[in-house]
Design a protein around this motif. Structure first.
Motif, PDB file in Angstrom:
ATOM      1  N   ASN A 186       0.842  -1.192   0.000  1.00  0.00           N
ATOM      2  CA  ASN A 186       0.000   0.000   0.000  1.00  0.00           C
ATOM      3  C   ASN A 186       0.877   1.242   0.000  1.00  0.00           C
ATOM      4  N   SER A 187       1.164   1.757  -1.182  1.00  0.00           N
ATOM      5  CA  SER A 187       2.107   2.867  -1.298  1.00  0.00           C
ATOM      6  C   SER A 187       1.583   4.143  -0.645  1.00  0.00           C
ATOM      7  N   GLU A 188       0.260   4.355  -0.674  1.00  0.00           N
ATOM      8  CA  GLU A 188      -0.292   5.559  -0.069  1.00  0.00           C
ATOM      9  C   GLU A 188      -0.095   5.558   1.435  1.00  0.00           C
ATOM     10  N   MET A 189      -0.258   4.418   2.062  1.00  0.00           N
ATOM     11  CA  MET A 189      -0.042   4.329   3.501  1.00  0.00           C
ATOM     12  C   MET A 189       1.434   4.492   3.833  1.00  0.00           C
ATOM     13  N   MET A 190       2.294   3.950   2.994  1.00  0.00           N
ATOM     14  CA  MET A 190       3.731   4.086   3.224  1.00  0.00           C
ATOM     15  C   MET A 190       4.151   5.549   3.170  1.00  0.00           C
ATOM     16  N   LYS A 191       3.528   6.323   2.279  1.00  0.00           N
ATOM     17  CA  LYS A 191       3.846   7.752   2.185  1.00  0.00           C
ATOM     18  C   LYS A 191       3.505   8.478   3.479  1.00  0.00           C
ATOM     19  N   LYS A 192       2.523   7.979   4.219  1.00  0.00           N
ATOM     20  CA  LYS A 192       2.123   8.589   5.485  1.00  0.00           C
ATOM     21  C   LYS A 192       2.922   8.038   6.656  1.00  0.00           C
ATOM     22  N   GLY A 193       3.936   7.239   6.344  1.00  0.00           N
ATOM     23  CA  GLY A 193       4.787   6.720   7.404  1.00  0.00           C
ATOM     24  C   GLY A 193       4.259   5.478   8.069  1.00  0.00           C
ATOM     25  N   ILE A 194       3.170   4.897   7.540  1.00  0.00           N
ATOM     26  CA  ILE A 194       2.599   3.694   8.142  1.00  0.00           C
ATOM     27  C   ILE A 194       3.357   2.481   7.606  1.00  0.00           C
ATOM     28  N   MET A 195       4.085   1.812   8.479  1.00  0.00           N
ATOM     29  CA  MET A 195       4.952   0.716   8.073  1.00  0.00           C
ATOM     30  C   MET A 195       4.254  -0.636   8.157  1.00  0.00           C
ATOM     31  N   GLY A 196       3.112  -0.705   8.804  1.00  0.00           N
ATOM     32  CA  GLY A 196       2.406  -1.960   8.949  1.00  0.00           C
ATOM     33  C   GLY A 196       1.462  -1.918  10.135  1.00  0.00           C
ATOM     34  N   TYR A 197       1.103  -3.086  10.651  1.00  0.00           N
ATOM     35  CA  TYR A 197       0.165  -3.197  11.761  1.00  0.00           C
ATOM     36  C   TYR A 197       0.715  -4.147  12.829  1.00  0.00           C
ATOM     37  N   TYR A 198       0.426  -3.803  14.063  1.00  0.00           N
ATOM     38  CA  TYR A 198       0.706  -4.696  15.176  1.00  0.00           C
ATOM     39  C   TYR A 198      -0.553  -4.769  16.032  1.00  0.00           C
ATOM     40  N   ASP A 199      -1.108  -5.947  16.172  1.00  0.00           N
ATOM     41  CA  ASP A 199      -2.321  -6.134  16.980  1.00  0.00           C
ATOM     42  C   ASP A 199      -3.409  -5.135  16.572  1.00  0.00           C
ATOM     43  N   ASN A 200      -3.611  -5.001  15.259  1.00  0.00           N
ATOM     44  CA  ASN A 200      -4.613  -4.099  14.670  1.00  0.00           C
ATOM     45  C   ASN A 200      -4.332  -2.621  14.929  1.00  0.00           C
ATOM     46  N   THR A 201      -3.124  -2.306  15.354  1.00  0.00           N
ATOM     47  CA  THR A 201      -2.715  -0.917  15.590  1.00  0.00           C
ATOM     48  C   THR A 201      -1.734  -0.494  14.507  1.00  0.00           C
ATOM     49  N   ARG A 202      -1.956   0.666  13.921  1.00  0.00           N
ATOM     50  CA  ARG A 202      -1.033   1.161  12.897  1.00  0.00           C
ATOM     51  C   ARG A 202       0.339   1.429  13.515  1.00  0.00           C
ATOM     52  N   VAL A 203       1.385   1.115  12.761  1.00  0.00           N
ATOM     53  CA  VAL A 203       2.753   1.334  13.235  1.00  0.00           C
ATOM     54  C   VAL A 203       3.426   2.372  12.340  1.00  0.00           C
ATOM     55  N   ARG A 204       3.926   3.420  12.976  1.00  0.00           N
ATOM     56  CA  ARG A 204       4.643   4.459  12.237  1.00  0.00           C
ATOM     57  C   ARG A 204       5.988   4.703  12.905  1.00  0.00           C
ATOM     58  N   VAL A 205       6.981   4.992  12.082  1.00  0.00           N
ATOM     59  CA  VAL A 205       8.346   5.225  12.560  1.00  0.00           C
ATOM     60  C   VAL A 205       8.657   6.704  12.442  1.00  0.00           C
ATOM     61  N   SER A 206       9.225   7.283  13.499  1.00  0.00           N
ATOM     62  CA  SER A 206       9.552   8.710  13.487  1.00  0.00           C
ATOM     63  C   SER A 206      10.876   8.955  14.204  1.00  0.00           C
ATOM     64  N   ASN A 207      11.679   9.826  13.633  1.00  0.00           N
ATOM     65  CA  ASN A 207      12.893  10.317  14.288  1.00  0.00           C
ATOM     66  C   ASN A 207      12.626  11.560  15.123  1.00  0.00           C
ATOM     67  N   ASN A 208      11.364  11.990  15.159  1.00  0.00           N
ATOM     68  CA  ASN A 208      11.029  13.238  15.854  1.00  0.00           C
ATOM     69  C   ASN A 208      10.454  13.021  17.244  1.00  0.00           C
ATOM     70  N   LEU A 209      10.376  11.788  17.693  1.00  0.00           N
ATOM     71  CA  LEU A 209       9.798  11.540  19.011  1.00  0.00           C
ATOM     72  C   LEU A 209      10.622  12.214  20.094  1.00  0.00           C
ATOM     73  N   TYR A 210       9.950  12.666  21.129  1.00  0.00           N
ATOM     74  CA  TYR A 210      10.613  13.385  22.224  1.00  0.00           C
ATOM     75  C   TYR A 210      11.591  12.475  22.953  1.00  0.00           C
ATOM     76  N   ASN A 211      12.756  13.027  23.278  1.00  0.00           N
ATOM     77  CA  ASN A 211      13.755  12.317  24.076  1.00  0.00           C
ATOM     78  C   ASN A 211      14.160  13.220  25.228  1.00  0.00           C
ATOM     79  N   ASP A 212      14.030  12.723  26.463  1.00  0.00           N
ATOM     80  CA  ASP A 212      14.327  13.537  27.640  1.00  0.00           C
ATOM     81  C   ASP A 212      15.798  13.490  28.045  1.00  0.00           C
ATOM     82  N   GLY A 213      16.635  12.935  27.178  1.00  0.00           N
ATOM     83  CA  GLY A 213      18.049  12.770  27.475  1.00  0.00           C
ATOM     84  C   GLY A 213      18.391  11.344  27.832  1.00  0.00           C
ATOM     85  N   THR A 214      17.387  10.572  28.203  1.00  0.00           N
ATOM     86  CA  THR A 214      17.562   9.147  28.497  1.00  0.00           C
ATOM     87  C   THR A 214      16.649   8.293  27.637  1.00  0.00           C
ATOM     88  N   ASP A 215      15.379   8.657  27.604  1.00  0.00           N
ATOM     89  CA  ASP A 215      14.365   7.827  26.947  1.00  0.00           C
ATOM     90  C   ASP A 215      13.709   8.528  25.772  1.00  0.00           C
TER      91      ASP A 215
END
Length: 271
Positions: A186-215
Motif C-alpha cells: 500500500n504505497s499511499e499508507m507508506m507515504k504517510k509513514g505507516i509501516m504496517g500493523y501490530y495487533d490491529n494498531t497502525r505502526v509508524r516510525v519517526s525520528n522526531n519523538l521526544y527524548n528527555d536525554g535518556t528515553d
C-alpha cells in the motif's frame, strides 16, 4: 559567494535537498479547529461528561442530572519563523528553481519543528507513562507495546477508534521481522509513514519523538488524543535595504494540547 568566483563557478540545474526526516506526527492529531489560530488566542474545545444510567422502577426518576462540562482551552502560544535570501550574484548564474527549492526546505524544516513540538508537548500530557525501559530485544519491545495497548483497552479505547503506535527506528527494527504485519503493497499508507500493523494498531516510525536525554517517548494514541491548530500567519517576499538580494520570510503560529490523556500511553524506551 564572493564576486571573484562569479565566472569560475558553474551551477548545476539539479538542486540537492537536505535529507529529510519524516514529518508525520501532525497528521495524526485532532485538527478540527484549524483556521481558528491567532497568536496569543485561546481555542475552547467543548466537551461534556457522560450522563449516568439509572434503573427505571415505574416511579419518579428525579431531577435531571447536571452533566459536567469537560471543556478545555488550547493556547496558540507557539510562533516560529524563517527568513532567507538569495544574493543577486548567486541568482544570476543559477538555473530557475533555487528560490523555490529553498522555500521547499523552509517548509519541510517548519513541519519538522511542529512534529517535534507535538512529540514533546503531546507526549508529556499522556494519561499513562511506562517506567524507563531498556529495549534491546524483540521480546522486550513486544512486552512494552503489549502493556501500552492493554492500558488503552482497559481505558475503553476500541480498535475502531483508529489507534497508532509511533516508535523510533531502533524499536521498529526489533519488532518488524517477527511481529509487525507489513503493508508494503500500500504505497499511499507508506507515504504517510505507516509501516504496517501490530495487533490491529497502525505502526509508524519517526525520528522526531521526544527524548528527555535518556528515553524516547514512544506514543500509542488515538487521533483525538492530541489537538493541534496551525495558521500560516504571514509569508512575505522583500528586498533587504542593505543587501543586493531577494528574501522571503514567513511566520507560523500554532498550539498543541493533549485533550484526551486517557487515549495516550507513552512507552519510555532506551537502547
Amino acid at each position: 559567494m564572493g564576486y571573484t568566483n562569479f565566472k569560475q563557478t558553474f551551477w548545476s540545474k539539479h538542486i540537492q535537498h537536505e535529507l529529510e526526516k519524516k514529518a508525520i506526527l501532525a497528521e495524526f492529531c485532532n485538527r478540527e479547529f484549524e483556521g481558528e489560530a491567532k497568536f496569543g488566542n485561546q481555542v475552547k474545545i467543548l466537551g461534556v461528561g457522560r450522563p449516568a444510567i439509572g434503573t427505571y422502577a415505574g416511579t419518579t426518576i428525579g431531577d435531571p442530572e447536571n452533566v459536567a462540562d469537560t471543556s478545555v482551552f488550547l493556547n496558540v502560544d507557539k510562533a516560529k519563523y524563517f527568513n532567507f535570501g538569495v544574493d543577486d550574484v548567486d541568482k544570476a548564474q543559477t538555473k530557475p528553481g533555487l528560490m523555490e527549492a529553498l522555500m521547499q526546505e523552509a517548509t519541510t524544516a517548519m513541519a519538522l519543528q511542529i512534529d517535534s513540538d507535538i512529540a514533546q508537548y503531546g507526549s508529556l500530557g499522556a494519561g499513562t507513562f511506562s517506567n524507563s525501559t531498556q529495549i534491546n530485544t524483540a521480546a522486550l519491545a513486544k512486552s512494552a507495546v503489549d502493556a501500552g495497548i492493554l492500558a488503552l483497552r482497559e481505558a475503553d479505547v476500541q480498535i475502531s477508534d483508529d489507534v497508532v503506535l509511533e516508535i523510533p527506528p531502533f524499536v521498529y527494527q526489533l519488532l518488524k521481522d517477527k511481529y509487525i504485519e507489513l503493508d508494503t503493497a500500500n504505497s499511499e499508507m507508506m507515504k504517510k509513514g505507516i509501516m504496517g500493523y501490530y495487533d490491529n494498531t497502525r505502526v509508524r516510525v519517526s525520528n522526531n519523538l521526544y527524548n528527555d536525554g535518556t528515553d524516547y517517548y514512544c506514543m500509542i494514541r488515538t487521533k483525538k488524543a492530541i489537538a493541534y491548530v496551525n495558521q500560516i500567519d504571514k509569508v512575505e517576499a522583500y528586498r533587504p535595504p542593505t543587501l543586493f538580494n531577494d528574501a522571503i520570510k514567513g511566520l507560523n503560529v500554532y498550539g498543541i494540547k493533549t485533550v484526551r490523556p486517557k487515549e495516550l500511553y507513552v512507552i519510555r524506551a532506551h537502547k
